[in-house]
Design a protein around this motif. Structure first.
Motif, PDB file in Angstrom:
ATOM      1  N   ASP A 214     101.232  -3.653 -18.732  1.00 51.17           N
ATOM      2  CA  ASP A 214     101.686  -4.794 -17.769  1.00 51.17           C
ATOM      3  C   ASP A 214     102.376  -4.219 -16.679  1.00 51.17           C
ATOM      4  O   ASP A 214     103.597  -4.324 -16.462  1.00 51.17           O
ATOM      5  N   VAL A 215     101.892  -3.774 -15.544  1.00 52.23           N
ATOM      6  CA  VAL A 215     102.410  -3.212 -14.452  1.00 52.23           C
ATOM      7  C   VAL A 215     101.807  -3.436 -13.271  1.00 52.23           C
ATOM      8  O   VAL A 215     100.400  -3.715 -13.007  1.00 52.23           O
ATOM      9  N   LYS A 216     102.550  -3.939 -12.257  1.00 50.48           N
ATOM     10  CA  LYS A 216     101.820  -4.177 -10.991  1.00 50.48           C
ATOM     11  C   LYS A 216     103.061  -3.832  -9.933  1.00 50.48           C
ATOM     12  O   LYS A 216     104.074  -3.785 -10.142  1.00 50.48           O
ATOM     13  N   VAL A 217     102.282  -3.706  -8.628  1.00 55.03           N
ATOM     14  CA  VAL A 217     103.413  -3.549  -7.520  1.00 55.03           C
ATOM     15  C   VAL A 217     103.426  -4.807  -6.515  1.00 55.03           C
ATOM     16  O   VAL A 217     102.248  -5.148  -5.955  1.00 55.03           O
ATOM     17  N   GLU A 218     104.398  -5.373  -6.319  1.00 54.81           N
ATOM     18  CA  GLU A 218     104.424  -6.722  -5.404  1.00 54.81           C
ATOM     19  C   GLU A 218     105.775  -6.628  -4.760  1.00 54.81           C
ATOM     20  O   GLU A 218     106.791  -6.249  -5.383  1.00 54.81           O
TER      21      GLU A 218
END
Length: 761
Positions: A214-218
Motif C-alpha cells: 500500500d504505497v503511493k506518491v501524492e
C-alpha cells in the motif's frame, strides 16, 4: 568580496561568487552519520515501523528511525538486536503531532553518542551500549518496515523527504534544513524527496527502486498505509561470487573422472587434507571439510550407484562465503571430494535444503539467503553440473504479512506434482506462543509454486520456540497397509536441537498427523552436540541419515571445528518407536580385533581393560546388569584416571514406558566433564531414555574418533559429544558395575581405518 572554498569529497566548488555543482559520488562506507526525515504519522498508536532504515545483509545489521516499538508514540533509534538501543524510554517525550502536520526527526550518530532531534530541538541523547555499525553501498534502504528480516511492523503515514549525511551534524544545521531543498555545503550520502509526485533519488546513487504493498506518491509525499507498504532502494544489484572457482564438467562418467583427476580444486582439497591430518583433534573416519569449515549436511541422496553428501561449506571459515560442498561415496563411509555443487549468486549464501531423485533428474531445494527458496537440478553421472531453476528464487521471502514463512526446505514428488515443505514458526494461544510450523507448497514444473497450507497437525511433541529447520519428510517402515503406514519428519530446532516426528500422512488431504516424537540430541546442540540432519531412503523401508556435530572449546582454532556424524540407519520399530544404528558399511573400517567374553564384574571395582584401547576405535559391549544399579564405562581414559569420557547405564531408572512395553525405560548418560584436563568442559551431561525389556542384555556400541564420541544403545538410541583429551595416552578403556555384580557377556573392539588416504591412521 572574493570567496574561495573547495569540498573535494563533496564535489562542490565555490569560486568567488559563483556556485558550481557536480554529480555527487557517495563515499563507500559511513559510521558517524545523521539520518533525517520529514514525516507525518497516520496515527500515534502504531508500533515498530520505520521512516528510514539502513539495512546491511552481511553482517545482518541495521540502523533506523523507528516509531513506537518500545514505548508507544515515541521516536527511537532502531538497531539490530537492540545493540545501540536504550530500552528505558519512560522519560522520553511522546509524540502529539496531528495527522495533517509534518515534523522533522533526526538521529545523529557521533562516536558512541546517539542524539535524537525533533524540529531541531534535542529530544533525547545517550551513549550506545553497543558498538556503532558501519554501512556501505551494499546497504538496502527501507521506508516502512524497520528491518529486512522482520517486515511485519510497518510505518503508516506520509513522508516528504529522507536523507542521510556521512557526518554528525549539529542542531542548528539540522534545524535550518527544509524538505525538498538542498543544504548548502553539505553532500548527502542518501537523499530522497517526492516533489512532482515522483520518487526522486537526489544523489543518483540509489537507482534500484521498488515499492510493494500500500504505497503511493501524492501531494509531494510518499504515502504508506493504512495496510502494509514498503519502499526498498539499492545502490546496485550485487551478484555474490564465491572465492572458489567454478568449473563446467563433461556429461559422460569416464570423461568426468578424467577431468576430476586434473582438477585444481580437487588437488587443493587433497593437499589440504594431507596438511591437516596431523591435527590431534581431527577425526580420521568421520567426514570433515577439506579446509575452511562445515555446517549442516544437505541433500544426502543416492544417485546412479553412489551416495552424495552435500554440506554447507564455509569456504573462509566464517559466514561470508557459503556454498554447497560435495563429496560422493559408494558405501556412505569412504568419501571422495568433489568441487562444490551449488555456488552463491544471486543469493548471498546457500543455506540448508534437501535433494529428491525423479528418474534421472536430481532436484535440490534450499534456502537462498536474502532471496528465498531456490531450486536447482542436475542429471549428469556425478551431479557436478547444476542449473538453478529460473536463475532466481522460486518462492521469495514474503515482504508483507502472509500465511506462510520461507526458510529451510525439503522436496518430494507425489503422483505428478512436486511438493516443497518450508520450515518456520507460528503463534498459538492467548500468549501467542511460538511453535514450529511447516508450510506446504505445490508445483507442476518446479518454477511456479502455490502455497497450500500448514502441514503438521496434532504436534504435541515439539517444544515452545522450536523452529523446525532443516526438515526432511518421507515414509518409514512397511507401507502396504494405509492404516498402519507411517512417515517421519526430521528437523532441527535452534532452541532444542535435532529431533523427529512420527505419524500418519494423509495423501488426499496432504496433511501429516503426528503420533509421537523425540530428540536425537539430549541437551542443546552447542557446544559439542549433535546438530542438523540430512536423510534419504535407504532402500530397506528406512532412512540413511547424517548429522553435523558442533565444535567445543577453542572453536575455529582447531584444524577442524564441526564434523559429520557417522552414517546411521533409521527404521520403524513396534509402537512407532524409532530404531537407530550405525550403517553396516562402517564394519569395513575395522582392524586389529580384540575380544572378551563372560567376565564377571564385581560390585564397585573399576576394571581397566589393559589390552583394549584406542583414540580412533569401536567398542561393542553386551552387558547383563544383573544386580547392579548402574554400569559405568570409560573411554579415552588416561592411566592416572584424571582424563576420561564416561558412559553410564542406569537399568530401569527412567520414565514409565507407557505405550511401549511393561516397566520403565533405562537411562544412559554421556558425561564429558572429565574429558580434558586443560580444556574446560562446557557441555552438560547428555542423558537419554532407552527401552530395554526386563531381563534383556544391553548392547552399547561406542565409537571414538579423536575429538568425537558416539554411543548407540540397543539400536534405538544415540548420544553424541565432542571431546578434547589433552594427554596423548588418554586412550584406555575401563568398566565398573556399581551397587551390585554384573556380567560382561562380550566385548569386541577394533581400531578403525581412515576414510581419506591422506589421513593418519
Amino acid at each position: 568580496m572574493s570567496r574561495f572554498c573547495v569540498f573535494l569529497n563533496r564535489h562542490l566548488l565555490l569560486l568567488g561568487m559563483f556556485l558550481l555543482t557536480f554529480p555527487v559520488v557517495a563515499q563507500e562506507s559511513i559510521t558517524d552519520k545523521t539520518m533525517i526525515a520529514w514525516v507525518s504519522p497516520a496515527n500515534l498508536e502504531q508500533r515498530g515501523g520505520s521512516v528510514l532504515t539502513l539495512d546491511m545483509a552481511n553482517p545482518d545489521a541495521f540502523d533506523a528511525i523507528v516509531f513506537g516499538e518500545i514505548r508507544s508514540a515515541t521516536w527511537m533509534p532502531g538497531s539490530s538486536t537492540g545493540q545501540r538501543l536504550e530500552r528505558n524510554q519512560d522519560s522520553w517525550p511522546q509524540e502529539s503531532v496531528n495527522a495533517d502536520q509534518f515534523i522533522q526527526i533526526a538521529i545523529v550518530y557521533h562516536g558512541k553518542e546517539i542524539s535524537i532531534y525533533r524540529n531541531g530541538n534535542l529530544y533525547v541523547s545517550y551513549l550506545s551500549p553497543g558498538e556503532m555499525q558501519e554501512f556501505n553501498l551494499d546497504a538496502s534502504i527501507l521506508i516502512g518496515p524497520r528491518h529486512m528480516a522482520n517486515q511485519l511492523d510497518c510505518f503508516a503515514g506520509r513522508i516528504q523527504d529522507v536523507r542521510v549525511y556521512p557526518v554528525a551534524l549539529d542542531s542548528d544545521t539540522i534545524a535550518a534544513m527544509k524538505p525538498g531543498q538542498e543544504a548548502k555545503g553539505l553532500a548527502p550520502w542518501l537523499w530522497f524527496d517526492f516533489t512532482e509526485n515522483k520518487i526522486n533519488d537526489r544523489t543518483g546513487q540509489w537507482p534500484i527502486i521498488k515499492t510493494e504493498g500500500d504505497v503511493k506518491v501524492e501531494d509531494g509525499a510518499l504515502c504508506l498505509g493504512p495496510q502494509w507498504g514498503m519502499l526498498h532502494c539499492r545502490n546496485r544489484i550485487k551478484e555474490y561470487v564465491s572465492s572458489l572457482p567454478r568449473y563446467e564438467f563433461p556429461e559422460k562418467l569416464s570423461e568426468q573422472i578424467k577431468s576430476l583427476q586434473s582438477n585444481p580444486l580437487v588437488q587443493r582439497f587433497a593437499e589440504s587434507r594431507a596438511k591437516l591430518a596431523s591435527d590431534p583433534y581431527r577425526p580420521i573416519y568421520h567426514f570433515t571439510s577439506p579446509f575452511g569449515s562445515l555446517n549442516d549436511p544437505n541433500g544426502l541422496c543416492y544417485y546412479q550407484g553412489n551416495w552424495h553428501l552435500f554440506y554447507q561449506f564455509f569456504v573462509e571459515g566464517g559466514m561470508n562465503d557459503i556454498v554447497w560442498g560435495h563429496a560422493y561415496s559408494d558405501d556412505l563411509v569412504h568419501w571422495k571430494d568433489l568441487p562444490p555443487a551449488l555456488y552463491r549468486g544471486p543469493e548471498e549464501n546457500c543455506w540448508s535444503g534437501s535433494v529428491c531423485i525423479d528418474g534421472d533428474l536430481a532436484i535440490a531445494t534450499y534456502f537462498g539467503n536474502q532471496l528465498g527458496t531456490m531450486v536447482a537440478t542436475s542429471h549428469d553421472p556425478l551431479l557436478l553440473n547444476w542449473e538453478k531453476v529460473t536463475g532466481d528464487t522460486v518462492i521469495p521471502i514474503p515482504r508483507r504479512p502472509v500465511e506462510y514463512q520461507v526458510f529451510d526446505s525439503c522436496i518430494w514428488k507425489d503422483r505428478d506434482r512436486y511438493y516443497i515443505l518450508s520450515a518456520g514458526t507460528k503463534t498459538e494461544g492467548e500468549f501467542k506462543t511460538i511453535r514450529p510450523a511447516w508450510y506446504l507448497f505445490e508445483s507442476e514444473d518446479l518454477a511456479h509454486w502455490n502455497y497450500l497450507h500448514q502441514f503438521a497437525e496434532d504436534d504435541y511433541a515439539s517444544r515452545t520456540w522450536d523452529d523446525g529447520a532443516c526438515p526432511y519428510f518421507w515414509p518409514i517402515g512397511d507401507q502396504s497397509d494405509p492404516e498402519t503406514a507411517r512417515s517421519i519428519l526430521l528437523n532441527f530446532s535452534h532452541t532444542t536441537g535435532g529431533k523427529y516426528l512420527i505419524g500418519k500422512y494423509d495423501r488426499d488431504r496432504q496433511k501429516f498427523f503426528v503420533h509421537r516424537g523425540d530428540f536425537f540430541n539430549h541437551g542443546a546442540s552447542t557446544p559439542c552436540g549433535l546438530h542438523a540432519p540430512s536423510a534419504f531412503p535407504d532402500g530397506k523401508d528406512g532412512l540413511a541419515v547424517i548429522f553435523n556435530v558442533n565444535y567445543g572449546e577453542g572453536g575455529y582454532s582447531y584444524g577442524c571445528n564441526q564434523v559429520m556424524s557417522l552414517p546411521m540407519q533409521l527404521n520403524l520399530l513396534p509402537n512407532d518407536q524409532l530404531g537407530i544404528k550405525p550403517f553396516e558399511s562402517l564394519e569395513s573400517l575395522r582392524y586389529d580385533p580384540v575380544g572378551l567374553n563372560d567376565q564377571t564384574l564385581p560390585a564397585n571395582q573399576e576394571i581397566v581393560l589393559n589390552d583394549i584401547q584406542g583414540r580412533s576405535a569401536e567398542f561393542d559391549f553386551t552387558i547383563d546388569s544383573q544386580k547392579a544399579d548402574a554400569i559405568e564405562l570409560k573411554v579415552l581414559r588416561s592411566p592416572e584416571n584424571d582424563e576420561y569420557t564416561r558412559i553410564v547405564l542406569y537399568p530401569n531408572r527412567g520414565y514409565r514406558a507407557h505405550g511401549v512395553g511393561p516397566g520403565h525405560y533405562s537411562v544412559v548418560d554421556l558425561d564429558t566433564s572429565h574429558s580434558s584436563l586443560k580444556i574446560s568442559a562446557k557441555r552438560p551431561t547428555e542423558q537419554a531414555q532407552v527401552y530395554i525389556p526386563q531381563g534383556e542384555a544391553a548392547r552399547i556400541r561406542v565409537f571414538v574418533d579423536r575429538s568425537i564420541v558416539e554411543v548407540f544403545v540397543n539400536d534405538c538410541q544415540i548420544l553424541s559429544a565432542r571431546v578434547y583429551p589433552e594427554q596423548e595416552n588418554s586412550d584406555g578403556v575401563s568398566i565398573q558395575a556399581i551397587g551390585g555384580d554384573a556380567l560382561l557377556k562380550s566385548l569386541e573392539a577394533w581400531k578403525m581405518k581412515a576414510i581419506f588416504p591422506s589421513s593418519i591412521e
